[in-house]
Write an enzyme that holds these catalytic residues in place. Structure first.
Site, PDB file in Angstrom:
ATOM      1  N   TYR A 230       0.830  -1.217   0.000  1.00  0.00           N
ATOM      2  CA  TYR A 230       0.000   0.000   0.000  1.00  0.00           C
ATOM      3  C   TYR A 230       0.868   1.272   0.000  1.00  0.00           C
ATOM      4  O   TYR A 230       0.735   2.098  -0.919  1.00  0.00           O
ATOM      5  CB  TYR A 230      -0.995  -0.016   1.168  1.00  0.00           C
ATOM      6  CG  TYR A 230      -1.761   1.276   1.284  1.00  0.00           C
ATOM      7  CD1 TYR A 230      -2.773   1.601   0.385  1.00  0.00           C
ATOM      8  CD2 TYR A 230      -1.448   2.206   2.279  1.00  0.00           C
ATOM      9  CE1 TYR A 230      -3.456   2.806   0.464  1.00  0.00           C
ATOM     10  CE2 TYR A 230      -2.131   3.410   2.368  1.00  0.00           C
ATOM     11  CZ  TYR A 230      -3.133   3.707   1.464  1.00  0.00           C
ATOM     12  OH  TYR A 230      -3.792   4.910   1.550  1.00  0.00           O
ATOM     13  N   LYS A 234       1.250   4.049  -3.055  1.00  0.00           N
ATOM     14  CA  LYS A 234       0.906   5.476  -2.895  1.00  0.00           C
ATOM     15  C   LYS A 234       2.128   6.350  -3.232  1.00  0.00           C
ATOM     16  O   LYS A 234       1.991   7.412  -3.837  1.00  0.00           O
ATOM     17  CB  LYS A 234       0.412   5.772  -1.474  1.00  0.00           C
ATOM     18  CG  LYS A 234      -0.906   5.125  -1.107  1.00  0.00           C
ATOM     19  CD  LYS A 234      -2.068   5.525  -1.980  1.00  0.00           C
ATOM     20  CE  LYS A 234      -2.624   6.900  -1.715  1.00  0.00           C
ATOM     21  NZ  LYS A 234      -3.855   7.161  -2.521  1.00  0.00           N
TER      22      LYS A 234
HETATM   23  N1  LIG Z   1      -8.688   6.625   5.148  1.00  0.00           N
HETATM   24  C1  LIG Z   1      -7.537   7.192   5.459  1.00  0.00           C
HETATM   25  O1  LIG Z   1      -7.192   7.306   6.643  1.00  0.00           O
HETATM   26  C2  LIG Z   1      -6.642   7.740   4.399  1.00  0.00           C
HETATM   27  C3  LIG Z   1      -5.483   8.414   4.799  1.00  0.00           C
HETATM   28  C4  LIG Z   1      -4.634   8.932   3.824  1.00  0.00           C
HETATM   29  C5  LIG Z   1      -4.946   8.798   2.481  1.00  0.00           C
HETATM   30  N2  LIG Z   1      -6.064   8.131   2.098  1.00  0.00           N
HETATM   31  C6  LIG Z   1      -6.345   8.040   0.660  1.00  0.00           C
HETATM   32  O2  LIG Z   1      -7.608   8.643   0.426  1.00  0.00           O
HETATM   33  C7  LIG Z   1      -8.239   8.019  -0.673  1.00  0.00           C
HETATM   34  C8  LIG Z   1      -9.641   7.621  -0.268  1.00  0.00           C
HETATM   35  O3  LIG Z   1      -9.541   6.715   0.806  1.00  0.00           O
HETATM   36  P1  LIG Z   1     -10.807   6.267   1.652  1.00  0.00           P
HETATM   37  O4  LIG Z   1     -10.368   6.069   3.036  1.00  0.00           O
HETATM   38  O5  LIG Z   1     -11.925   7.165   1.339  1.00  0.00           O
HETATM   39  O6  LIG Z   1     -11.049   4.834   1.022  1.00  0.00           O
HETATM   40  P2  LIG Z   1     -12.384   4.178   0.495  1.00  0.00           P
HETATM   41  O7  LIG Z   1     -12.072   2.752   0.227  1.00  0.00           O
HETATM   42  O8  LIG Z   1     -13.518   4.482   1.393  1.00  0.00           O
HETATM   43  O9  LIG Z   1     -12.630   4.948  -0.862  1.00  0.00           O
HETATM   44  C9  LIG Z   1     -11.965   4.628  -2.036  1.00  0.00           C
HETATM   45  C10 LIG Z   1     -12.965   4.662  -3.165  1.00  0.00           C
HETATM   46  O10 LIG Z   1     -12.279   4.331  -4.366  1.00  0.00           O
HETATM   47  C11 LIG Z   1     -13.081   3.418  -5.081  1.00  0.00           C
HETATM   48  N3  LIG Z   1     -12.263   2.549  -5.892  1.00  0.00           N
HETATM   49  C12 LIG Z   1     -11.421   1.586  -5.466  1.00  0.00           C
HETATM   50  N4  LIG Z   1     -10.882   0.959  -6.505  1.00  0.00           N
HETATM   51  C13 LIG Z   1     -11.397   1.544  -7.614  1.00  0.00           C
HETATM   52  C14 LIG Z   1     -11.214   1.342  -8.993  1.00  0.00           C
HETATM   53  N5  LIG Z   1     -10.419   0.373  -9.449  1.00  0.00           N
HETATM   54  N6  LIG Z   1     -11.871   2.132  -9.848  1.00  0.00           N
HETATM   55  C15 LIG Z   1     -12.707   3.093  -9.394  1.00  0.00           C
HETATM   56  N7  LIG Z   1     -12.925   3.332  -8.110  1.00  0.00           N
HETATM   57  C16 LIG Z   1     -12.275   2.567  -7.223  1.00  0.00           C
HETATM   58  C17 LIG Z   1     -13.812   2.598  -4.031  1.00  0.00           C
HETATM   59  O11 LIG Z   1     -14.978   1.984  -4.575  1.00  0.00           O
HETATM   60  C18 LIG Z   1     -14.101   3.643  -2.976  1.00  0.00           C
HETATM   61  O12 LIG Z   1     -15.353   4.221  -3.177  1.00  0.00           O
HETATM   62  C19 LIG Z   1      -7.358   6.855  -1.091  1.00  0.00           C
HETATM   63  O13 LIG Z   1      -6.621   7.226  -2.210  1.00  0.00           O
HETATM   64  C20 LIG Z   1      -6.458   6.639   0.115  1.00  0.00           C
HETATM   65  O14 LIG Z   1      -5.224   6.107  -0.279  1.00  0.00           O
HETATM   66  C21 LIG Z   1      -6.939   7.610   3.021  1.00  0.00           C
HETATM   67  C1  LIG Z   2      -2.612  -2.598  17.331  1.00  0.00           C
HETATM   68  C2  LIG Z   2      -4.104  -2.350  17.388  1.00  0.00           C
HETATM   69  C3  LIG Z   2      -4.523  -2.254  18.822  1.00  0.00           C
HETATM   70  O1  LIG Z   2      -5.703  -1.594  19.100  1.00  0.00           O
HETATM   71  C4  LIG Z   2      -4.492  -1.120  16.658  1.00  0.00           C
HETATM   72  C5  LIG Z   2      -4.372  -1.296  15.156  1.00  0.00           C
HETATM   73  C6  LIG Z   2      -4.796  -0.051  14.500  1.00  0.00           C
HETATM   74  C7  LIG Z   2      -4.517  -0.053  12.999  1.00  0.00           C
HETATM   75  C8  LIG Z   2      -5.516  -0.943  12.307  1.00  0.00           C
HETATM   76  C9  LIG Z   2      -4.537   1.377  12.502  1.00  0.00           C
HETATM   77  C10 LIG Z   2      -3.479   2.235  13.221  1.00  0.00           C
HETATM   78  C11 LIG Z   2      -3.053   3.301  12.250  1.00  0.00           C
HETATM   79  C12 LIG Z   2      -3.968   3.152  11.065  1.00  0.00           C
HETATM   80  C13 LIG Z   2      -3.503   3.695   9.733  1.00  0.00           C
HETATM   81  C14 LIG Z   2      -3.181   5.184   9.776  1.00  0.00           C
HETATM   82  O2  LIG Z   2      -4.179   5.896  10.460  1.00  0.00           O
HETATM   83  C15 LIG Z   2      -2.985   5.798   8.465  1.00  0.00           C
HETATM   84  C16 LIG Z   2      -3.375   5.218   7.317  1.00  0.00           C
HETATM   85  C17 LIG Z   2      -3.033   5.895   6.061  1.00  0.00           C
HETATM   86  C18 LIG Z   2      -4.037   5.758   4.974  1.00  0.00           C
HETATM   87  O3  LIG Z   2      -3.471   6.109   3.753  1.00  0.00           O
HETATM   88  C19 LIG Z   2      -4.698   4.416   4.901  1.00  0.00           C
HETATM   89  C20 LIG Z   2      -5.167   3.918   6.251  1.00  0.00           C
HETATM   90  C21 LIG Z   2      -4.028   3.892   7.264  1.00  0.00           C
HETATM   91  C22 LIG Z   2      -2.966   2.891   6.783  1.00  0.00           C
HETATM   92  C23 LIG Z   2      -4.593   3.469   8.649  1.00  0.00           C
HETATM   93  C24 LIG Z   2      -5.028   1.987   8.640  1.00  0.00           C
HETATM   94  C25 LIG Z   2      -5.363   1.441  10.011  1.00  0.00           C
HETATM   95  C26 LIG Z   2      -4.226   1.641  11.014  1.00  0.00           C
HETATM   96  C27 LIG Z   2      -3.001   0.847  10.591  1.00  0.00           C
END
Ligand SMILES: NC(=O)c1ccc[n+]([C@@H]2O[C@H](COP(=O)([O-])OP(=O)(O)OC[C@H]3O[C@@H](n4cnc5c(N)ncnc54)[C@H](O)[C@@H]3O)[C@@H](O)[C@H]2O)c1
Ligand SMILES: C[C@@H](CO)CCC[C@@H](C)[C@H]1CC[C@H]2[C@@H]3[C@H](O)C=C4C[C@@H](O)CC[C@]4(C)[C@H]3CC[C@]12C
Length: 440
Positions: A230, A234
């Site tokens: 992952y 990214k």
């Molecule tokens: N959730 C977090 O904490 C977090 C933190 C940093 C960055 N991000 C980034 O933010 C973005 C959104 O993450 P999220 O948490 O909303 O995830 P999410 O899984 O809720 O949303 C991702 C969306 O992308 C769509 N998708 C996945 N594969 C696809 C494909 N092949 N074609 C078209 N659509 C597709 C999914 O259906 C979904 O609706 C991602 O790029 C993720 O890397 C998320």
């Molecule tokens: C050891 C467990 C005891 O309670 C807790 C595990 C928690 C993990 C599942 C999450 C801790 C940190 C999270 C990640 C972080 O917040 C940032 C992220 C970046 C984003 O791009 C995708 C999601 C994630 C990797 C997020 C996923 C869940 C954790 C690893």
């Protein structure tokens, strides 16, 4: 109900579209307003020709490559823009979509592209902005090109977020890297000039060596070493986006790109938060501390991340020289806490308690359990998908300090958090309560 139909673009290009136009269903190519497809470069058969979609005033302003030239008529009408949000039905994507509808005055059409379209898109059809739902896959270049054609701004938030081993490394790479490449190429081919990419803090770290990143900023030196698919994906995708800045798009003008790097996003729709809540309920209202309270984990409210995307997208044109090719951490007033203590800000008021001022299990035992989970996942894979929250990677992320302290987004494009910490907290608590009770 929306009508599903096929749209052809540039001869063979096809994407599955569910057209939702303010207050009614749009069936491009079926004789309704906005009809007028044309095949050929940058156009979709069955979709309105670009100039027709932009309306008579905009159509008179020239070709796609010229649409935002200085000196253009500056009336609100002349500024109506077509936005495309990939991944617009995801956790963050939905907030970006709603934020654009609420806070982007120049929005003329909003295209929501996702593999899985949410039923909530239906409710948007009552608003004044044309909303077009497009079911498509970012790994399919022709579907992406069809969706991008004629868009002025692309917010590329679609991604496969998987740190639990649910998807194969190849699939993660395909969606996150090839998908992003397809978006960039589509912009170049069709003349779309502005691209905002949702990157991640994980592009930087935590690294495999467990080095802390303590309240760092975009210029902080840090050894970014990735092994997990992952963060690797990214990081590669972000690099593609940044390197694409300045590329000439169809029409001769340069592409302007930037990348936003959220830390751990929380808020309404955050599935992992809901899972922790449900787990706590199953355990009689208790959660057990596994991570020392001293380990800070960066968190940012989803509404503020969405707002940052909207602002960045808006300002990319005016501040292209400053913002083009830049990265921005996403930040707001959320407090610096450990992952678990932060979750308790919401789960506590929902009736859960975190047991232990210190981790209840020694760290070596957690490492052992995480490794055991990884082994079980591998052994069971031919039979069943075993993907628990705890694995060596998630443990390392949760157990390594990674927090940001920066004002770069404020300096470059005037970002201020839209939601205070108190608002963000209240909204999240209300959502957790509702999500929890609907699970009973
Ligand atoms: N959730 C977090 O904490 C977090 C933190 C940093 C960055 N991000 C980034 O933010 C973005 C959104 O993450 P999220 O948490 O909303 O995830 P999410 O899984 O809720 O949303 C991702 C969306 O992308 C769509 N998708 C996945 N594969 C696809 C494909 N092949 N074609 C078209 N659509 C597709 C999914 O259906 C979904 O609706 C991602 O790029 C993720 O890397 C998320
Ligand atoms: C050891 C467990 C005891 O309670 C807790 C595990 C928690 C993990 C599942 C999450 C801790 C940190 C999270 C990640 C972080 O917040 C940032 C992220 C970046 C984003 O791009 C995708 C999601 C994630 C990797 C997020 C996923 C869940 C954790 C690893």
């Amino acid at each position: 109900m929306p009508v599903e139909h096929r749209v052809a673009a540039r001869g063979r290009l096809r994407a599955r579209v569910v057209g939702v136009v303010a207050g009614r269903v749009s069936v491009p190519g079926m004789g309704q307003e906005g009809e007028g497809g044309a095949s050929g470069r940058g156009r979709c058969v069955g979709w309105p020709a670009l100039d027709e979609r932009r309306g008579p005033l905009q159509a008179s302003l020239g070709t796609l490559g010229q649409w935002l030239q200085p000196g253009m008529a500056d009336s609100a009408q002349a500024q109506k823009l077509v936005y495309l949000v990939t991944g617009g039905c995801g956790f963050l994507g939905e907030h970006v979509v709603r934020m654009l509808l609420q806070r982007e005055p120049r929005l003329g059409e909003l295209r929501v592209f996702d593999r899985h379209l949410g039923p909530w898109l239906e409710e948007l059809k009552t608003g004044p902005v044309r909303v077009t739902a497009i079911q498509g896959d970012v790994t399919e270049a022709h579907e992406v090109a069809a969706a991008v054609a004629g868009a002025h701004v692309v917010i590329h938030t679609a991604g496969l977020v998987d740190v639990f081993g649910r998807a194969s490394p190849e699939t993660i790479h395909e969606v996150n890297v090839q998908g992003t490449r397809n978006v960039i190429e589509a912009c170049v081919q069709t003349g779309t000039r502005f691209l905002v990419y949702t990157s991640s803090m994980e592009v930087v770290g935590p690294n495999t060596k467990g080095h802390p990143f303590y309240r760092g900023n975009e210029d902080t030196l840090y050894e970014a070493v990735h092994r997990h698919p992952y963060p690797c994906s990214k990081a590669l995708a972000e690099r593609l986006v940044l390197e694409a800045n300045g590329r000439e798009v169809h029409g001769g003008l340069p592409l302007v790109t930037c990348a936003l790097r959220p830390t751990g996003i929380y808020g309404e729709g955050h599935q992992i938060m809901r899972d922790f809540y449900r787990q706590g309920l199953r355990l009689g209202g208790w959660l057990f501390r596994a991570i020392p309270a001293s380990v800070e984990h960066g968190r940012v409210y989803v509404g503020n991340v969405a707002w940052m995307h909207v602002l960045a997208a808006r300002e990319l044109e005016r501040r292209a020289a400053l913002m083009g090719g830049q990265v921005y951490f996403c930040y707001d007033g959320s407090p610096y806490k450990s992952y678990e203590d932060f979750n308790m800000e919401f789960l506590g008021p929902c009736g859960l308690q975190l047991v232990g001022a210190r981790p209840l299990l020694p760290y070596w035992l957690l490492v052992f359990l995480a490794a055991l989970n990884a082994l079980l996942q591998w052994l069971l894979r031919p039979l069943v998908l075993y993907a628990p929250l705890l694995n060596p990677y998630t443990l390392a992320v949760a157990n390594t300090t990674f927090t940001v302290s920066t004002d770069k987004a404020q300096r470059h494009f005037g970002y201020e958090p839209l939601f205070s910490w108190e608002d963000s907290r209240t909204r999240t608590i209300l959502w957790v309560q509702a999500a929890g009770s609907s699970a009973q």
